[in-house]
Design a protein around this motif. Structure first.
Motif, PDB file in Angstrom:
ATOM      1  N   VAL A  79       0.845  -1.203   0.000  1.00 39.11           N
ATOM      2  CA  VAL A  79       0.000   0.000   0.000  1.00 39.11           C
ATOM      3  C   VAL A  79       0.877   1.250   0.000  1.00 39.11           C
ATOM      4  CG1 VAL A  79      -1.724   1.320   1.303  1.00 39.11           C
ATOM      5  CG2 VAL A  79      -1.980  -1.169   1.046  1.00 39.11           C
ATOM      6  N   ALA A  80       1.943   1.251   0.788  1.00 36.13           N
ATOM      7  CA  ALA A  80       2.843   2.418   0.831  1.00 36.13           C
ATOM      8  C   ALA A  80       3.444   2.703  -0.541  1.00 36.13           C
ATOM      9  CB  ALA A  80       3.946   2.188   1.860  1.00 36.13           C
ATOM     10  N   ARG A  81       3.762   1.641  -1.282  1.00 35.65           N
ATOM     11  CA  ARG A  81       4.361   1.804  -2.607  1.00 35.65           C
ATOM     12  C   ARG A  81       3.406   2.500  -3.580  1.00 35.65           C
ATOM     13  NH1 ARG A  81       4.380  -3.353  -4.417  1.00 35.65           N
ATOM     14  NH2 ARG A  81       2.645  -2.883  -5.795  1.00 35.65           N
ATOM     15  N   VAL A  82       2.128   2.126  -3.566  1.00 36.27           N
ATOM     16  CA  VAL A  82       1.184   2.658  -4.557  1.00 36.27           C
ATOM     17  C   VAL A  82       0.378   3.849  -4.034  1.00 36.27           C
ATOM     18  CG1 VAL A  82       1.003   0.477  -5.802  1.00 36.27           C
ATOM     19  CG2 VAL A  82      -0.620   0.970  -3.949  1.00 36.27           C
ATOM     20  N   ALA A  83       0.398   4.060  -2.722  1.00 32.65           N
ATOM     21  CA  ALA A  83      -0.358   5.171  -2.126  1.00 32.65           C
ATOM     22  C   ALA A  83       0.510   5.828  -1.058  1.00 32.65           C
ATOM     23  CB  ALA A  83      -1.672   4.659  -1.536  1.00 32.65           C
ATOM     24  N   PRO A  84       1.575   6.545  -1.482  1.00 29.84           N
ATOM     25  CA  PRO A  84       2.527   7.093  -0.514  1.00 29.84           C
ATOM     26  C   PRO A  84       1.901   8.074   0.481  1.00 29.84           C
ATOM     27  CG  PRO A  84       3.057   7.816  -2.768  1.00 29.84           C
ATOM     28  CD  PRO A  84       1.960   6.813  -2.872  1.00 29.84           C
ATOM     29  N   HIS A  85       0.740   8.628   0.139  1.00 31.55           N
ATOM     30  CA  HIS A  85       0.072   9.547   1.077  1.00 31.55           C
ATOM     31  C   HIS A  85      -0.417   8.820   2.338  1.00 31.55           C
ATOM     32  CE1 HIS A  85      -3.106   7.895  -1.484  1.00 31.55           C
ATOM     33  NE2 HIS A  85      -3.903   8.045  -0.437  1.00 31.55           N
ATOM     34  N   THR A  86      -0.365   7.480   2.357  1.00 30.91           N
ATOM     35  CA  THR A  86      -0.802   6.716   3.540  1.00 30.91           C
ATOM     36  C   THR A  86       0.349   6.460   4.509  1.00 30.91           C
ATOM     37  OG1 THR A  86      -0.380   4.590   2.450  1.00 30.91           O
ATOM     38  CG2 THR A  86      -2.611   5.528   2.221  1.00 30.91           C
ATOM     39  N   MET A  87       1.544   6.962   4.204  1.00 28.81           N
ATOM     40  CA  MET A  87       2.713   6.622   5.030  1.00 28.81           C
ATOM     41  C   MET A  87       2.558   7.019   6.500  1.00 28.81           C
ATOM     42  SD  MET A  87       4.935   4.672   3.874  1.00 28.81           S
ATOM     43  CE  MET A  87       6.067   4.868   5.237  1.00 28.81           C
ATOM     44  N   ALA A  88       1.972   8.169   6.779  1.00 27.71           N
ATOM     45  CA  ALA A  88       1.804   8.576   8.185  1.00 27.71           C
ATOM     46  C   ALA A  88       0.893   7.592   8.914  1.00 27.71           C
ATOM     47  CB  ALA A  88       1.240   9.991   8.271  1.00 27.71           C
ATOM     48  N   THR A  89      -0.154   7.146   8.237  1.00 29.20           N
ATOM     49  CA  THR A  89      -1.065   6.172   8.831  1.00 29.20           C
ATOM     50  C   THR A  89      -0.357   4.836   9.033  1.00 29.20           C
ATOM     51  OG1 THR A  89      -2.971   7.241   7.821  1.00 29.20           O
ATOM     52  CG2 THR A  89      -3.260   4.956   8.526  1.00 29.20           C
ATOM     53  N   ILE A  90       0.396   4.405   8.034  1.00 29.80           N
ATOM     54  CA  ILE A  90       1.128   3.135   8.148  1.00 29.80           C
ATOM     55  C   ILE A  90       2.145   3.213   9.279  1.00 29.80           C
ATOM     56  CG2 ILE A  90       2.836   1.668   6.982  1.00 29.80           C
ATOM     57  CD1 ILE A  90       1.150   2.127   4.390  1.00 29.80           C
ATOM     58  N   ASP A  91       2.836   4.346   9.410  1.00 28.83           N
ATOM     59  CA  ASP A  91       3.777   4.508  10.525  1.00 28.83           C
ATOM     60  C   ASP A  91       3.060   4.356  11.864  1.00 28.83           C
ATOM     61  OD1 ASP A  91       5.905   4.886   8.814  1.00 28.83           O
ATOM     62  OD2 ASP A  91       5.933   7.075   9.020  1.00 28.83           O
ATOM     63  N   GLN A  92       1.879   4.968  11.986  1.00 33.09           N
ATOM     64  CA  GLN A  92       1.095   4.849  13.215  1.00 33.09           C
ATOM     65  C   GLN A  92       0.701   3.394  13.470  1.00 33.09           C
ATOM     66  OE1 GLN A  92       0.085   7.095  15.696  1.00 33.09           O
ATOM     67  NE2 GLN A  92      -0.538   5.161  16.633  1.00 33.09           N
ATOM     68  N   LEU A  93       0.226   2.713  12.443  1.00 35.35           N
ATOM     69  CA  LEU A  93      -0.188   1.320  12.588  1.00 35.35           C
ATOM     70  C   LEU A  93       0.996   0.427  12.968  1.00 35.35           C
ATOM     71  CD1 LEU A  93      -2.623   1.109   9.553  1.00 35.35           C
ATOM     72  CD2 LEU A  93      -3.258   1.150  11.990  1.00 35.35           C
ATOM     73  N   GLU A  94       2.155   0.695  12.391  1.00 33.39           N
ATOM     74  CA  GLU A  94       3.346  -0.086  12.735  1.00 33.39           C
ATOM     75  C   GLU A  94       3.749   0.150  14.190  1.00 33.39           C
ATOM     76  OE1 GLU A  94       4.436  -2.508  11.287  1.00 33.39           O
ATOM     77  OE2 GLU A  94       4.678  -2.242   9.153  1.00 33.39           O
ATOM     78  N   ARG A  95       3.665   1.399  14.644  1.00 36.19           N
ATOM     79  CA  ARG A  95       3.952   1.678  16.062  1.00 36.19           C
ATOM     80  C   ARG A  95       2.969   0.920  16.944  1.00 36.19           C
ATOM     81  NH1 ARG A  95       4.817   6.778  14.005  1.00 36.19           N
ATOM     82  NH2 ARG A  95       2.790   7.568  14.728  1.00 36.19           N
ATOM     83  N   ASP A  96       1.706   0.886  16.529  1.00 32.41           N
ATOM     84  CA  ASP A  96       0.697   0.123  17.281  1.00 32.41           C
ATOM     85  C   ASP A  96       1.075  -1.352  17.349  1.00 32.41           C
ATOM     86  OD1 ASP A  96      -0.760   2.474  17.491  1.00 32.41           O
ATOM     87  OD2 ASP A  96      -2.343   1.840  16.103  1.00 32.41           O
ATOM     88  N   HIS A  97       1.488  -1.919  16.210  1.00 29.15           N
ATOM     89  CA  HIS A  97       1.875  -3.335  16.193  1.00 29.15           C
ATOM     90  C   HIS A  97       3.052  -3.585  17.135  1.00 29.15           C
ATOM     91  CE1 HIS A  97       0.008  -4.497  12.010  1.00 29.15           C
ATOM     92  NE2 HIS A  97      -0.897  -4.163  12.911  1.00 29.15           N
ATOM     93  N   MET A  98       4.006  -2.675  17.140  1.00 31.40           N
ATOM     94  CA  MET A  98       5.182  -2.837  18.003  1.00 31.40           C
ATOM     95  C   MET A  98       4.803  -2.756  19.490  1.00 31.40           C
ATOM     96  SD  MET A  98       7.710  -3.410  15.996  1.00 31.40           S
ATOM     97  CE  MET A  98       9.154  -3.106  16.971  1.00 31.40           C
ATOM     98  N   ARG A  99       3.808  -1.928  19.810  1.00 34.57           N
ATOM     99  CA  ARG A  99       3.405  -1.757  21.204  1.00 34.57           C
ATOM    100  C   ARG A  99       2.417  -2.824  21.669  1.00 34.57           C
ATOM    101  NH1 ARG A  99       1.951   4.068  20.189  1.00 34.57           N
ATOM    102  NH2 ARG A  99      -0.116   3.328  20.719  1.00 34.57           N
ATOM    103  N   GLY A 100       1.756  -3.493  20.722  1.00 33.90           N
ATOM    104  CA  GLY A 100       0.670  -4.403  21.084  1.00 33.90           C
ATOM    105  C   GLY A 100       1.090  -5.555  21.971  1.00 33.90           C
ATOM    106  N   GLU A 101       2.141  -6.258  21.586  1.00 33.11           N
ATOM    107  CA  GLU A 101       2.557  -7.433  22.351  1.00 33.11           C
ATOM    108  C   GLU A 101       3.019  -7.069  23.765  1.00 33.11           C
ATOM    109  OE1 GLU A 101       5.162 -11.501  21.799  1.00 33.11           O
ATOM    110  OE2 GLU A 101       5.069 -10.067  20.157  1.00 33.11           O
TER     111      GLU A 101
END
Length: 198
Positions: free
Chosen positions: A73-95
């Motif tokens: 998604v980041a490759r084809v829709a770079p405007h989503t990068m801030a959202t993806i960064d947030q989601l990745e931080r969430d994944h890192m904090r989840g466990e």
């Protein structure tokens, strides 16, 4: 056209949301209900629910999103990068957060009611965090994936997500490894959460 990967992600989100809501119902119910104390059963069910959250979404669902879906998604829709960064931080904090919940639950169970509120406060924050996380994925990332990804992307994603066997999803045969967990939660949790005695 509904892609298999999106169907699996949405179904897993729905199953997880149901588990989170059931967890909150159990927390609100408390270990004493209808004049009887069933603390042993109560804490056992909460532990099983937290184990499910730690075992399936954290180890099977999130890695495929992080490793396969988000980069495409980041490759084809770079405007989503801030959202993806947030989601990745969430994944890192989840466990770590779910492990902290397990610790707080044990503290309440073993050390008594002086530790109860810390668990309730943290589990409430965690459930809100997780539901917000899934809403963000479904409102931003999944629509962009549907709009922008190629057939080749979908082939890879569909193949990867088709192997997910959510132990609490009734659509597919349960993984025998998780069957005991499923049975424990459903049969021991009191109504309306499960089929156990209320």
């Amino acid at each position: 056209m509904q892609h298999e990967a999106l169907r699996v992600i949405r179904e897993e989100h729905a199953t997880l949301a149901a588990m989170l809501q059931s967890l909150m119902q159990m927390v609100r119910r408390g270990p004493q209900a209808d004049g009887k104390d069933d603390a042993e059963l109560y804490f056992d069910v909460l532990r099983a629910m937290l184990f499910y959250i730690d075992e399936f979404p954290e180890k099977h669902h999130h890695p495929k999103e992080s490793d396969l879906l988000f980069p495409r998604v980041a490759r084809v829709a770079p405007h989503t990068m801030a959202t993806i960064d947030q989601l990745e931080r969430d994944h890192m904090r989840g466990e770590p957060r779910v492990r902290e919940l397990m610790h707080l639950l044990m503290a309440w169970e073993l050390l008594g009611d002086t530790r109860k509120q810390a668990f309730i406060d943290e589990v409430t924050r965690y459930v809100e965090f997780y539901l917000d996380h899934m809403r963000l994925e479904e409102s931003v990332i999944l629509p962009e994936a549907e709009r922008c990804l190629t057939d080749e992307d979908w082939h890879a994603l569909n193949a990867a997500f088709a192997t997910n066997q959510d132990p609490l999803n009734g659509r597919i045969p349960r993984d025998p490894q998780f069957d005991r967990l499923f049975t424990r939660i459903v049969m021991r949790a009191p109504a309306p959460v499960g089929l156990g005695q209320s």
